[in-house]
Design a protein around this motif. Structure first.
Motif, PDB file in Angstrom:
ATOM      1  N   ARG A 102      -9.003  33.026   8.594  1.00  0.00           N
ATOM      2  CA  ARG A 102      -9.354  31.641   8.880  1.00  0.00           C
ATOM      3  C   ARG A 102     -10.868  31.524   9.009  1.00  0.00           C
ATOM      4  NH1 ARG A 102      -6.154  27.681  10.575  1.00  0.00           N
ATOM      5  NH2 ARG A 102      -4.475  29.060  11.285  1.00  0.00           N
ATOM      6  N   TRP A 108     -10.311  26.403   7.880  1.00  0.00           N
ATOM      7  CA  TRP A 108      -9.500  26.561   6.667  1.00  0.00           C
ATOM      8  C   TRP A 108      -8.938  27.987   6.653  1.00  0.00           C
ATOM      9  CZ3 TRP A 108     -11.578  23.936   1.592  1.00  0.00           C
ATOM     10  CH2 TRP A 108     -11.836  22.567   1.865  1.00  0.00           C
ATOM     11  N   GLU A 118      -4.093  26.291   4.834  1.00  0.00           N
ATOM     12  CA  GLU A 118      -4.274  25.192   5.797  1.00  0.00           C
ATOM     13  C   GLU A 118      -5.677  24.629   5.664  1.00  0.00           C
ATOM     14  OE1 GLU A 118      -3.566  26.577   9.790  1.00  0.00           O
ATOM     15  OE2 GLU A 118      -1.606  27.430   9.259  1.00  0.00           O
ATOM     16  N   PRO A 120      -6.987  22.286   8.306  1.00  0.00           N
ATOM     17  CA  PRO A 120      -6.469  21.585   9.497  1.00  0.00           C
ATOM     18  C   PRO A 120      -7.161  20.268   9.829  1.00  0.00           C
ATOM     19  CG  PRO A 120      -7.600  23.634  10.094  1.00  0.00           C
ATOM     20  CD  PRO A 120      -7.478  23.639   8.617  1.00  0.00           C
ATOM     21  N   GLU A 124      -2.883  15.172   6.243  1.00  0.00           N
ATOM     22  CA  GLU A 124      -1.711  15.934   5.808  1.00  0.00           C
ATOM     23  C   GLU A 124      -1.556  15.912   4.292  1.00  0.00           C
ATOM     24  OE1 GLU A 124       2.404  16.761   7.825  1.00  0.00           O
ATOM     25  OE2 GLU A 124       0.424  16.833   8.699  1.00  0.00           O
TER      26      GLU A 124
END
Ligand code: FES
Ligand SMILES: [Fe+2]
Length: 450
Positions: A102, A108, A118, A120, A124
């Motif tokens: 991450r 990310w 992801e 974040p 979405e």
């Protein structure tokens, strides 16, 4: 102004001996998009020792590219581009996760293959993960070294499993050493066995064994398919003829036989002391990433020390810039001092090659042809495989008791060196389990027939 032949040969000519100043870029440059760099990227290459890779990311430079290696919490290795795809924070500050790593800046999450798992802070429905991957390379662990393939995905070759990497009863201890000079200076050294006579024996003292100071008769041969070069290196030592085969696979795998070999008894093909890759870091630095081999057929005088093999250390003198002071290096220089002192990228145009440099000249020529062939669209040639399916290699020692000839011992050495080299070559495709026995049989039969 170019130097004239008269100026070149005159005494006190320092004023005229200016450097030509231009390195051989085709052979020495390895960055992305250069012919040499594209060539190198067609092969699997080790990038570090797995002991260096942990949950704390490891910043690496390979072939001029900055990369981050890590092991995620589920134990998988990853090798990603250093800069995060978002806004380029370095993943050396990333935090490893169950799956991937991450980025510290905005969280990310990247899988080991570069998939964005992801984003974040984004909505979405963000399209980013579907249209982008972090730069990543496939990796493979083998016996304590982490290998990567950094070339075009459609050309990924099989992993290079050499016959020497799978010997029963053989311990392979990984090591990695930094060299602040161009890779070619380091990689071409094994094709120059004459340096062992001088650097390693006569000039200061015997680094390995006094027998290394006897002048050898050396022959270089292209490997089948021009995948590399092997040499035979034949010396007399008392009652014994010592025939050593050694090799370089393009671009930069080398295997010297037993580094503490002592020709004091007959021996039939103990294999290698080292399997090593010279790995360019960038144009002006490189690493040796390698294994030292330990088994009961090698180093019968027990001079090696596996505890002294690892990160920037190996169990013979003059191989690193950290084990000794500058002054100690001056008093008893080794490979490290000789090679880095040629300069960051040595200038081939300023060299004066002699007959003992035949192997270096051949290696450079073969390398240039190979770089051009790949640039022209060819695939690198496939190496020969043995009956076990492994890449068949040539390096080893054959030592036979043959008393000196009163007539012409050099002629005898030359003849037997050639014939024993040919016998070793003739067994290339046999299963490793029968090869040493067949070499012994054929060498003894040849000696009896004479
Ligand atoms: S820079 Fe990496 S997540 Fe933003
Ligand atoms: Fe050496």
């Amino acid at each position: 102004m170019a130097i004239t032949p008269e100026q070149r040969a005159m005494r006190y000519n320092g004023y005229f001996r200016r450097s030509a100043g231009v390195e051989d870029a085709e052979l020495t440059h390895v960055g992305p998009g250069t012919p040499g760099g594209e060539y190198f990227r067609r092969f699997w290459t080790p990038v570090c020792m797995t002991a260096q890779v942990s949950e704390t990311p490891l910043l690496l430079k390979v072939l001029g590219e900055e990369l981050v290696a890590f092991r995620d919490l589920s134990g998988r290795y990853g090798l990603l581009h250093k800069h995060c795809s978002h806004r380029r924070a370095s993943l050396e500050y990333g935090i490893v996760a169950e799956r991937g790593i991450r980025c510290c800046y905005h969280g990310w999450l990247f899988d080991v293959d570069g998939t964005i798992l992801e984003v974040p802070g984004e909505p979405e429905s963000s399209p980013i993960p579907g249209k982008l991957c972090q730069g990543a390379y496939p990796v493979r662990e083998f016996n304590g070294l982490l290998f990567a393939y950094m070339g075009p995905p459609e050309h990924q070759p099989e992993f290079p499993l050499l016959d020497t990497m799978v010997q029963p009863g053989n311990d392979m201890v990984p090591y990695a050493i930094d060299y602040p000079c161009n890779w070619l200076q380091v990689a071409e050294n094994p094709m120059d066995p004459f340096h062992s006579v001088f650097l390693h024996t006569r000039v200061t003292r015997a680094h390995f064994n006094p027998a290394w100071g006897a002048m050898p008769i050396v022959r270089w041969h292209p490997m089948r398919g021009d995948t590399g070069i092997y040499l035979t290196n034949t010396r007399r030592w008392n009652e014994y003829l010592w025939v050593r085969t050694a090799e370089v696979f393009l671009p930069a795998i080398a295997q010297p036989p037993d580094i503490y070999q002592n020709p004091d008894r007959e021996k039939f093909f103990p294999r290698v002391g080292i399997t090593k890759w010279t790995v360019p870091t960038d144009d002006a630095s490189c690493k040796i990433i390698a294994w030292r081999h330990f088994n009961e057929t090698l180093d019968l005088d027990a001079k090696g020390d596996r505890d002294n093999v690892g990160l920037n250390k190996v169990d013979f003198v003059g191989q690193t810039g950290v084990e000794r002071s500058y002054e100690e290096g001056q008093r008893m220089p080794g490979d490290y001092e000789a090679q880095i002192s040629q300069g960051p990228i040595t200038i081939h145009a300023d060299e004066q090659l002699g007959t003992t440099d035949g192997g270096v000249a051949r290696y450079r020529r073969m390398l240039r042809n190979a770089i051009r062939a790949v640039a022209g669209g060819d695939a690198p040639p496939e190496p020969v495989r043995n009956a076990d399916g492994h890449i068949a290699t040539m390096a080893g020692d054959v030592i036979v008791r043959v008393p000196p000839s009163n007539a012409d011992d050099l002629a005898l050495q030359r003849e037997l060196g050639d014939r024993i080299g040919a016998i070793v070559e003739s067994t290339l495709e046999l299963s490793a389990s029968e090869r040493a026995g067949v070499i012994e049989e054929r060498v003894r039969a040849m000696l009896e027939e004479r």
